[in-house]
Design a protein around this motif. Structure first.
Motif, PDB file in Angstrom:
ATOM      1  N   ALA A 300       1.014  -1.246  -0.006  1.00 56.76           N
ATOM      2  CA  ALA A 300       0.044   0.015  -0.156  1.00 56.76           C
ATOM      3  C   ALA A 300       0.993   1.370  -0.089  1.00 56.76           C
ATOM      4  CB  ALA A 300      -0.837  -0.022   1.126  1.00 56.76           C
ATOM      5  N   GLY A 301       0.303   2.579  -0.596  1.00 49.66           N
ATOM      6  CA  GLY A 301       0.901   3.717  -0.432  1.00 49.66           C
ATOM      7  C   GLY A 301       1.246   4.089   0.820  1.00 49.66           C
ATOM      8  N   ASP A 302       2.466   4.507   1.219  1.00 49.39           N
ATOM      9  CA  ASP A 302       2.598   5.277   2.479  1.00 49.39           C
ATOM     10  C   ASP A 302       2.447   6.733   2.651  1.00 49.39           C
ATOM     11  OD1 ASP A 302       4.697   5.934   1.017  1.00 49.39           O
ATOM     12  OD2 ASP A 302       5.982   4.713   2.088  1.00 49.39           O
ATOM     13  N   GLU A 303       1.856   7.409   1.755  1.00 51.21           N
ATOM     14  CA  GLU A 303       1.656   8.819   1.841  1.00 51.21           C
ATOM     15  C   GLU A 303       2.712   9.682   2.019  1.00 51.21           C
ATOM     16  OE1 GLU A 303      -1.694   9.289   4.635  1.00 51.21           O
ATOM     17  OE2 GLU A 303      -3.065   8.186   3.473  1.00 51.21           O
ATOM     18  N   LYS A 304       3.773   9.432   1.398  1.00 53.03           N
ATOM     19  CA  LYS A 304       5.077  10.061   1.521  1.00 53.03           C
ATOM     20  C   LYS A 304       4.988  11.214   0.630  1.00 53.03           C
ATOM     21  CE  LYS A 304       8.184   6.444   3.453  1.00 53.03           C
ATOM     22  NZ  LYS A 304       9.364   5.909   3.060  1.00 53.03           N
ATOM     23  N   LEU A 305       4.249  10.889  -0.556  1.00 52.30           N
ATOM     24  CA  LEU A 305       4.480  11.773  -1.830  1.00 52.30           C
ATOM     25  C   LEU A 305       3.493  13.134  -1.764  1.00 52.30           C
ATOM     26  CD1 LEU A 305       5.380   8.820  -4.443  1.00 52.30           C
ATOM     27  CD2 LEU A 305       6.737   9.805  -2.653  1.00 52.30           C
ATOM     28  N   SER A 338       8.070  15.104   3.388  1.00 46.31           N
ATOM     29  CA  SER A 338       9.185  15.294   4.441  1.00 46.31           C
ATOM     30  C   SER A 338      10.183  14.483   3.811  1.00 46.31           C
ATOM     31  CB  SER A 338       8.705  14.799   5.508  1.00 46.31           C
ATOM     32  OG  SER A 338       9.856  14.810   6.559  1.00 46.31           O
ATOM     33  N   GLN A 339      11.404  15.333   4.032  1.00 44.49           N
ATOM     34  CA  GLN A 339      12.818  14.930   3.549  1.00 44.49           C
ATOM     35  C   GLN A 339      13.438  13.927   4.500  1.00 44.49           C
ATOM     36  OE1 GLN A 339      12.404  15.897  -0.016  1.00 44.49           O
ATOM     37  NE2 GLN A 339      14.555  15.136   0.552  1.00 44.49           N
ATOM     38  N   SER A 340      12.830  13.945   5.835  1.00 46.11           N
ATOM     39  CA  SER A 340      13.184  12.917   6.592  1.00 46.11           C
ATOM     40  C   SER A 340      12.434  11.656   6.655  1.00 46.11           C
ATOM     41  CB  SER A 340      13.107  13.682   8.262  1.00 46.11           C
ATOM     42  OG  SER A 340      11.723  13.975   8.477  1.00 46.11           O
ATOM     43  N   ASN A 341      11.594  11.533   5.700  1.00 45.83           N
ATOM     44  CA  ASN A 341      10.927  10.158   5.353  1.00 45.83           C
ATOM     45  C   ASN A 341      10.909   9.737   4.172  1.00 45.83           C
ATOM     46  OD1 ASN A 341       9.420   8.083   6.317  1.00 45.83           O
ATOM     47  ND2 ASN A 341       7.291   9.251   5.921  1.00 45.83           N
ATOM     48  N   ALA A 342      12.149   9.435   3.739  1.00 39.03           N
ATOM     49  CA  ALA A 342      12.403   9.082   2.470  1.00 39.03           C
ATOM     50  C   ALA A 342      12.742   7.560   2.252  1.00 39.03           C
ATOM     51  CB  ALA A 342      13.770   9.699   1.799  1.00 39.03           C
ATOM     52  N   VAL A 382      16.451   8.103   5.470  1.00 35.14           N
ATOM     53  CA  VAL A 382      15.662   6.953   5.445  1.00 35.14           C
ATOM     54  C   VAL A 382      15.375   6.456   6.958  1.00 35.14           C
ATOM     55  CG1 VAL A 382      15.914   4.762   4.561  1.00 35.14           C
ATOM     56  CG2 VAL A 382      16.625   6.271   3.197  1.00 35.14           C
ATOM     57  N   GLN A 383      14.255   6.307   7.146  1.00 32.09           N
ATOM     58  CA  GLN A 383      13.747   6.154   8.408  1.00 32.09           C
ATOM     59  C   GLN A 383      13.459   4.562   8.442  1.00 32.09           C
ATOM     60  OE1 GLN A 383      13.756   7.606  11.045  1.00 32.09           O
ATOM     61  NE2 GLN A 383      13.826   9.778  10.281  1.00 32.09           N
ATOM     62  N   SER A 384      14.607   3.783   8.757  1.00 36.59           N
ATOM     63  CA  SER A 384      14.377   2.272   8.588  1.00 36.59           C
ATOM     64  C   SER A 384      15.040   1.668   9.881  1.00 36.59           C
ATOM     65  CB  SER A 384      14.825   1.751   7.363  1.00 36.59           C
ATOM     66  OG  SER A 384      15.173   0.178   7.405  1.00 36.59           O
ATOM     67  N   PRO A 385      14.664   0.932  10.680  1.00 33.02           N
ATOM     68  CA  PRO A 385      15.268   0.144  11.922  1.00 33.02           C
ATOM     69  C   PRO A 385      16.355  -0.644  11.376  1.00 33.02           C
ATOM     70  CG  PRO A 385      13.308  -0.944  11.469  1.00 33.02           C
ATOM     71  CD  PRO A 385      13.166   0.239  10.706  1.00 33.02           C
ATOM     72  N   THR A 386      16.439  -1.184  10.202  1.00 36.62           N
ATOM     73  CA  THR A 386      17.405  -2.167   9.646  1.00 36.62           C
ATOM     74  C   THR A 386      18.065  -1.295   8.891  1.00 36.62           C
ATOM     75  OG1 THR A 386      15.931  -2.702   8.013  1.00 36.62           O
ATOM     76  CG2 THR A 386      16.158  -4.171   9.944  1.00 36.62           C
ATOM     77  N   VAL A 387      18.091  -0.608   7.811  1.00 39.01           N
ATOM     78  CA  VAL A 387      18.926  -0.017   7.015  1.00 39.01           C
ATOM     79  C   VAL A 387      18.976   1.573   6.899  1.00 39.01           C
ATOM     80  CG1 VAL A 387      19.314  -2.200   5.544  1.00 39.01           C
ATOM     81  CG2 VAL A 387      17.535  -0.383   5.118  1.00 39.01           C
ATOM     82  N   GLY A 388      18.406   2.179   7.938  1.00 38.79           N
ATOM     83  CA  GLY A 388      18.339   3.778   7.963  1.00 38.79           C
ATOM     84  C   GLY A 388      19.486   4.260   7.807  1.00 38.79           C
ATOM     85  N   ASP A 390      21.361   8.424   5.917  1.00 35.82           N
ATOM     86  CA  ASP A 390      21.139   9.722   5.051  1.00 35.82           C
ATOM     87  C   ASP A 390      21.915   9.581   3.811  1.00 35.82           C
ATOM     88  OD1 ASP A 390      19.895  11.117   7.450  1.00 35.82           O
ATOM     89  OD2 ASP A 390      21.632  10.242   8.442  1.00 35.82           O
ATOM     90  N   PHE A 391      21.306  10.238   2.853  1.00 31.16           N
ATOM     91  CA  PHE A 391      21.636  10.893   1.689  1.00 31.16           C
ATOM     92  C   PHE A 391      22.060  12.165   1.782  1.00 31.16           C
ATOM     93  CE2 PHE A 391      19.196   7.180  -0.277  1.00 31.16           C
ATOM     94  CZ  PHE A 391      20.034   6.536  -1.043  1.00 31.16           C
TER      95      PHE A 391
END
Length: 407
Positions: A300-305, A338-342, A382-388, A390-391
């Motif tokens: 499902a879309g995560d409403e990031k865009l 939000s650039q903090s939720n990529a 990138v907000q990820s507990p495993t591979v979070g 920054d670009f």
């Protein structure tokens, strides 16, 4: 094949838009040196077949334009201290990538024009390499080949209409490590999209262009989930515990390209100076609430865009009878709310473009041009507990050359 919404364009040898949400207007033509300002109104060579098919009515006789381009740059990804995986970060995920384009316009008569184009301005090619999460992704590529026939008709001295049909061939591949060695998944599909254009010329020195391009959907059969093993250190820090977890690769976003609109203007101030500009819109918010299926896994879309907006301004200066100089600047908003939720596979953000170039008239029939453009893109987290991680701010460099000839 399982459905996966996908991109709108296209490439003879497709240039990678290394992030979804960043539409590459660069196809190796003179527009590169203008940061693509005035692209739907300039209509000075056969590249208008794609930028605005209606612009073909301004071309005399038969004309051919070709372009070559090299894209290089830096998009550096660093794992955060809180990421569950430990080890090397991928670093720069952008690799040098060449592309080419070809355009042709034919005059049936003074009013009716037909043409075609091969071009590349959208795709994706990311190289993560042997990093800590190589079992999730090492390389991911999305490229496309498009043949676009087009037609244009001059209604009167002021108004022209044009339309084109994009016949798109898309290719997707994903490489990663498994217990049995490196695994490569790949698939391809055909899709179509439409492009329509309008041109209005109130005077001989002023013209306006408007184009609309529809979205395209490919169907790719890919596996978005992978098994990722990492060592977990519980708090307070104790002996490491090996954890095996199924992780879903965030690949639904970058394979979507929405409908888009571009409005441009061109005005010659005098025989030496001309100014031009763009305003554009892309319907990225459509994909925030969409659901795609990848090999039976509903995502499902995560409403990031959110929708994106584009603006550009440029100028041309006729230095001499044979030499024309180009320069322009453009800005595109980010498709992230939000650039903090990529997403890991979408290092996108607001982008500035600066272009310079020169076009030299070799003789009455042909011209040769060179261009350079620098693109600076906003960083993201990138907000990820495993591979979070920054670009950093991303940097792209376009070096292009073009050749045009009246046949």
């Amino acid at each position: 094949m399982k459905k996966l919404c996908a991109l709108a364009s296209l490439g003879l040898v497709s240039a990678p838009a290394f992030a979804g949400g960043l539409y590459l207007y660069e196809t190796g033509g003179e527009d590169v040196g203008l940061a693509n300002a005035g692209m739907a109104a300039r209509a000075q060579d056969a590249t208008t077949v794609v930028s605005n098919p209606a612009g073909m009515t301004r071309l005399d006789g038969d004309q051919l334009s070709t372009g070559i381009q090299v894209l290089s740059g830096n998009a550096d990804y660093q794992l955060s201290d809180s990421a569950a995986v430990s080890g090397d970060s991928p670093g720069n995920v952008v690799q040098p990538f060449p592309s080419a384009s070809l355009y042709y316009s034919h005059s049936v008569d003074d009013r009716l024009k037909v043409g075609f184009g091969f071009y590349g301005n959208y795709g994706l090619a990311l190289h993560y390499g042997d990093w800590a999460a190589a079992s999730l992704v090492k390389d991911v590529t999305l490229t496309a080949l498009t043949f676009q026939p087009a037609v244009a008709y001059k209604l009167n001295e002021q108004w022209s209409l044009g339309a084109g049909l994009g016949i798109n061939y898309g290719y997707f591949s994903l490489n990663r490590d498994t217990q049995n060695g490196e695994q490569k998944e790949k698939d391809y599909d055909w899709a179509a999209n439409a492009r329509v254009g309008l041109m209005f010329e109130p005077t001989q020195t002023t013209r306006f262009g408007l184009t609309y391009a529809s979205a395209v959907e490919y169907n790719f059969d890919v596996k978005p989930d992978a098994t990722l093993s990492y060592t977990f250190h519980p708090l307070p820090v104790g002996p490491g515990v090996t954890v095996t977890k199924d992780v879903m690769l965030p690949i639904s976003g970058y394979v979507n390209t929405p409908q888009q609109v571009m409005a441009s203007a061109y005005h010659a101030l005098n025989p030496r100076w001309a100014i031009m500009g763009n305003l554009g819109w892309q319907d990225w918010s459509k994909y925030s609430d969409s659901t795609v299926a990848l090999r039976g896994n509903e995502i499902a879309g995560d409403e990031k865009l959110q929708d994106t907006w584009h603006a550009a301004i440029g100028a041309q200066y006729q230095l001499s009878e044979k030499l024309r100089l180009n320069s322009g600047v453009a800005y595109d908003t980010s498709f992230y709310k939000s650039q903090s939720n990529a997403s890991l596979t979408m290092p996108s953000g607001a982008a500035w473009r600066w272009g310079v170039g020169a076009q030299y008239q070799l003789d009455q029939q042909s011209s040769l041009g060179v261009s350079f453009e620098y693109l600076r893109m906003q960083g993201s987290t990138v907000q990820s507990p495993t591979v979070g991680g920054d670009f950093d701010a991303n940097h792209l460099y376009f070096i292009a050359a073009n050749y045009s000839r009246k046949l």
